[in-house]
Motif scaffolding. Structure first.
Motif, PDB file in Angstrom:
ATOM      1  N   ALA A 206       0.557  -1.159   0.194  1.00  0.00           N
ATOM      2  CA  ALA A 206       0.208   0.121  -0.066  1.00  0.00           C
ATOM      3  C   ALA A 206       0.649   1.315  -0.415  1.00  0.00           C
ATOM      4  N   SER A 207       2.029   1.626   1.250  1.00  0.00           N
ATOM      5  CA  SER A 207       3.144   2.496   0.872  1.00  0.00           C
ATOM      6  C   SER A 207       3.682   2.556  -0.236  1.00  0.00           C
ATOM      7  N   ILE A 208       4.043   1.452  -1.847  1.00  0.00           N
ATOM      8  CA  ILE A 208       4.978   2.107  -2.427  1.00  0.00           C
ATOM      9  C   ILE A 208       3.322   2.239  -3.331  1.00  0.00           C
ATOM     10  N   ILE A 209       2.784   1.406  -3.522  1.00  0.00           N
ATOM     11  CA  ILE A 209       1.448   1.564  -4.483  1.00  0.00           C
ATOM     12  C   ILE A 209       1.240   2.896  -4.583  1.00  0.00           C
ATOM     13  N   LYS A 210       1.017   3.604  -2.893  1.00  0.00           N
ATOM     14  CA  LYS A 210      -0.053   5.301  -3.130  1.00  0.00           C
ATOM     15  C   LYS A 210       1.514   6.486  -3.488  1.00  0.00           C
ATOM     16  N   GLU A 211       2.635   5.573  -3.287  1.00  0.00           N
ATOM     17  CA  GLU A 211       3.804   6.912  -3.729  1.00  0.00           C
ATOM     18  C   GLU A 211       3.785   7.064  -5.406  1.00  0.00           C
ATOM     19  N   ASN A 216       1.702   9.692 -10.784  1.00  0.00           N
ATOM     20  CA  ASN A 216       0.764   9.216 -11.302  1.00  0.00           C
ATOM     21  C   ASN A 216       1.385   8.512 -12.766  1.00  0.00           C
ATOM     22  N   VAL A 217       2.849   7.388 -11.925  1.00  0.00           N
ATOM     23  CA  VAL A 217       2.670   6.171 -12.093  1.00  0.00           C
ATOM     24  C   VAL A 217       2.594   4.779 -11.996  1.00  0.00           C
ATOM     25  N   SER A 218       3.144   3.569 -12.892  1.00  0.00           N
ATOM     26  CA  SER A 218       2.979   2.487 -11.919  1.00  0.00           C
ATOM     27  C   SER A 218       3.498   1.476 -11.132  1.00  0.00           C
ATOM     28  N   LEU A 219       3.582   1.156 -10.730  1.00  0.00           N
ATOM     29  CA  LEU A 219       4.358   0.613  -9.524  1.00  0.00           C
ATOM     30  C   LEU A 219       5.901   0.156 -10.254  1.00  0.00           C
ATOM     31  N   THR A 220       6.076  -0.404 -11.169  1.00  0.00           N
ATOM     32  CA  THR A 220       6.848  -1.159 -12.661  1.00  0.00           C
ATOM     33  C   THR A 220       8.196   0.074 -12.498  1.00  0.00           C
ATOM     34  N   GLN A 392       2.564  -7.151   1.338  1.00  0.00           N
ATOM     35  CA  GLN A 392       3.769  -6.878   0.694  1.00  0.00           C
ATOM     36  C   GLN A 392       4.397  -6.604  -0.789  1.00  0.00           C
ATOM     37  N   LEU A 393       5.314  -5.792  -1.066  1.00  0.00           N
ATOM     38  CA  LEU A 393       5.852  -6.210  -2.200  1.00  0.00           C
ATOM     39  C   LEU A 393       7.263  -6.625  -1.687  1.00  0.00           C
ATOM     40  N   PRO A 420       8.739   2.314   4.358  1.00  0.00           N
ATOM     41  CA  PRO A 420       9.286   0.896   5.458  1.00  0.00           C
ATOM     42  C   PRO A 420       9.709   0.092   4.071  1.00  0.00           C
ATOM     43  N   VAL A 421      11.125  -0.377   4.757  1.00  0.00           N
ATOM     44  CA  VAL A 421      11.556  -1.564   4.438  1.00  0.00           C
ATOM     45  C   VAL A 421      12.333  -1.711   5.563  1.00  0.00           C
ATOM     46  N   LYS A 422      12.315  -3.742   5.503  1.00  0.00           N
ATOM     47  CA  LYS A 422      12.667  -4.554   6.048  1.00  0.00           C
ATOM     48  C   LYS A 422      13.579  -6.041   5.359  1.00  0.00           C
TER      49      LYS A 422
END
Length: 425
Positions: A206-211, A216-220, A392-393, A420-422
């Motif tokens: 959710a965090s990375i998709i929000k960013e 205005n771009v895709s996850l990739t 999670q990604l 956040p990164v783990k």
């Protein structure tokens, strides 16, 4: 394409993407990748082995060995059982001459499949793993929902599963490839053998998709932009004399699953790539400039007509009567040279297997999926694979150098962006 050898046997030509791998593969540059799943509970050995037995006849196009012909390599059926190993060694190891070119690995709660790119791509491997999971859960008397889409192990393989989809969708398009100058490569020193090292990290989807949506771009497109921005930082940290000696173009290879563009049920390779870039001769790029550039380049290069042109150009080379008549020993020298020149054209790889969902009942039994790219060569040195599941990604970096600077820069950028990164083992 497939040909009859005996009444009950088939031999397969290598698909268009696979032809390069027999030439370049060795014990380090294995061309082997991994797709794995971590369950919430330990794998039950008896039920798992029963599931493997049920799969023995379902994927004949994978139960093959590489053979050397006079003009081309080809794949010949082999009846040996599917290899199942305890997962204790370095991932993505080379296959021996007497082995099938895929293996199944198990350890505690983790199931993984490793495939040579001679056989298939990430999508094909994932479909195999999903089918294995479905049968395993069945053997454990766990119901799987209708939305868990997988191949039916009790049906014969569909004819289209073994087709070379590149040939099927190739058109007669006369288009010369454009000349692409060499790109920048990270200057890190190589590790001692075994060189291949994997770093895995998770981020909340959710965090990375929000960013990504904020830009205005895709996850990739977002991750590719982060990779390019981090490569720019690596370049800018170099001493001035090293900057002058290095290439100034940063370019990322991003594989595209052609099954999303052309209808195909193939379980063999069916992907091409786009290569968004920035040119540091024009000066420093802000992240906003990079993400805008990547977005427009990827939108253009994934246009169906341009993809068709690239696909047809690749296949037309293979069909050329003169090239077909060249003995394999000479072809191999040419292909090896072209591979080296091709690798010099890009600085990194970001390959996204996509978001996986197997239905609520099955999802509840799984912690995460993991996608490990093949070991990079000595020019590229580092690559990245991505897969999403639930919330999670998982980002996986394959690295053959002594440095983790590029990974550090990428993950630090994400943290500074509020993601956040783990790190996981």
């Amino acid at each position: 394409m497939q040909k009859k050898v005996h009444d009950n046997d088939l031999w397969f030509r290598l698909d268009n993407a696979a032809k390069i791998y027999p030439v370049i593969k060795d014990h380090e540059l294995t061309s082997v990748f991994r797709v794995g799943v971590e369950l919430k509970k330990r794998v039950k050995a008896r039920q798992f082995l029963l599931a493997i037995q049920a799969l023995e006849d379902r994927f004949p196009y994978y139960k093959v060995k590489l053979q050397t012909g006079f003009f081309w390599y080809y794949l010949e059926p082999d009846g040996q059982p599917i290899a199942v190993e305890v997962d204790t060694r370095v991932p993505c190891r080379a296959f021996g001459k007497k082995e099938l070119m895929f293996r199944v690995l198990v350890r505690e709660n983790r199931i993984s499949v490793e495939f040579s790119h001679i056989l298939t791509d990430g999508t094909g491997a994932l479909e195999f793993l999903k089918t294995l999971l479905a049968v395993y859960f069945e053997k454990c008397h766990l119901a799987t929902p209708a939305e868990f889409q997988h191949l039916n192990v009790y049906e014969s393989p569909h004819r289209e599963e073994s087709l070379d989809a590149y040939n099927l969708y190739s058109e007669d398009i006369n288009a010369r490839p454009r000349r692409i100058p060499a790109a920048f490569h990270v200057p890190f020193r190589l590790r001692g053998r075994p060189r291949f090292h994997v770093l895995k990290a998770t981020v909340p989807t959710a965090s990375i998709i929000k960013e990504a949506k904020a830009h205005n771009v895709s996850l990739t497109e977002y991750l590719t932009s982060v990779y390019l921005f981090s490569l720019q930082q690596v370049y800018e940290q170099l001493p001035e004399f090293r900057k002058r000696a290095n290439r100034k173009i940063l370019r990322i290879e991003v594989p595209v699953n052609l099954r999303r563009i052309f209808p195909s049920r193939t379980m063999r390779n069916f992907s091409l790539y786009v290569i968004p870039e920035i040119d540091l001769r024009l000066g420093h790029y802000t992240f906003e400039e990079i993400i805008k550039t990547v977005y427009h380049q990827m939108q253009l290069e994934t246009d169906k007509k341009l993809i068709s042109k690239m696909l047809s150009r690749n296949v037309s080379t293979e069909r050329n009567a003169f090239i077909r008549s060249i003995p394999l020993i000479i072809k191999s020298l040419i292909i090896s040279k072209l591979y080296t020149l091709g690798t010099k054209q890009y600085s990194g790889v970001v390959t996204n297997l996509g978001n996986i969902s197997l239905g609520n009942n099955v999802n509840a039994l799984i912690d995460r999926f993991i996608f490990i790219p093949p070991p990079p060569n000595k020019v590229l040195k580092v690559n990245c694979a991505v897969v999403g599941f639930q919330d999670q990604l998982v980002l996986t970096f394959g690295n053959i150098t002594k440095s983790r600077e590029l990974e550090r820069l990428i993950l630090t950028f994400l943290v500074k962006s509020g993601i956040p990164v783990k790190i996981i083992r």
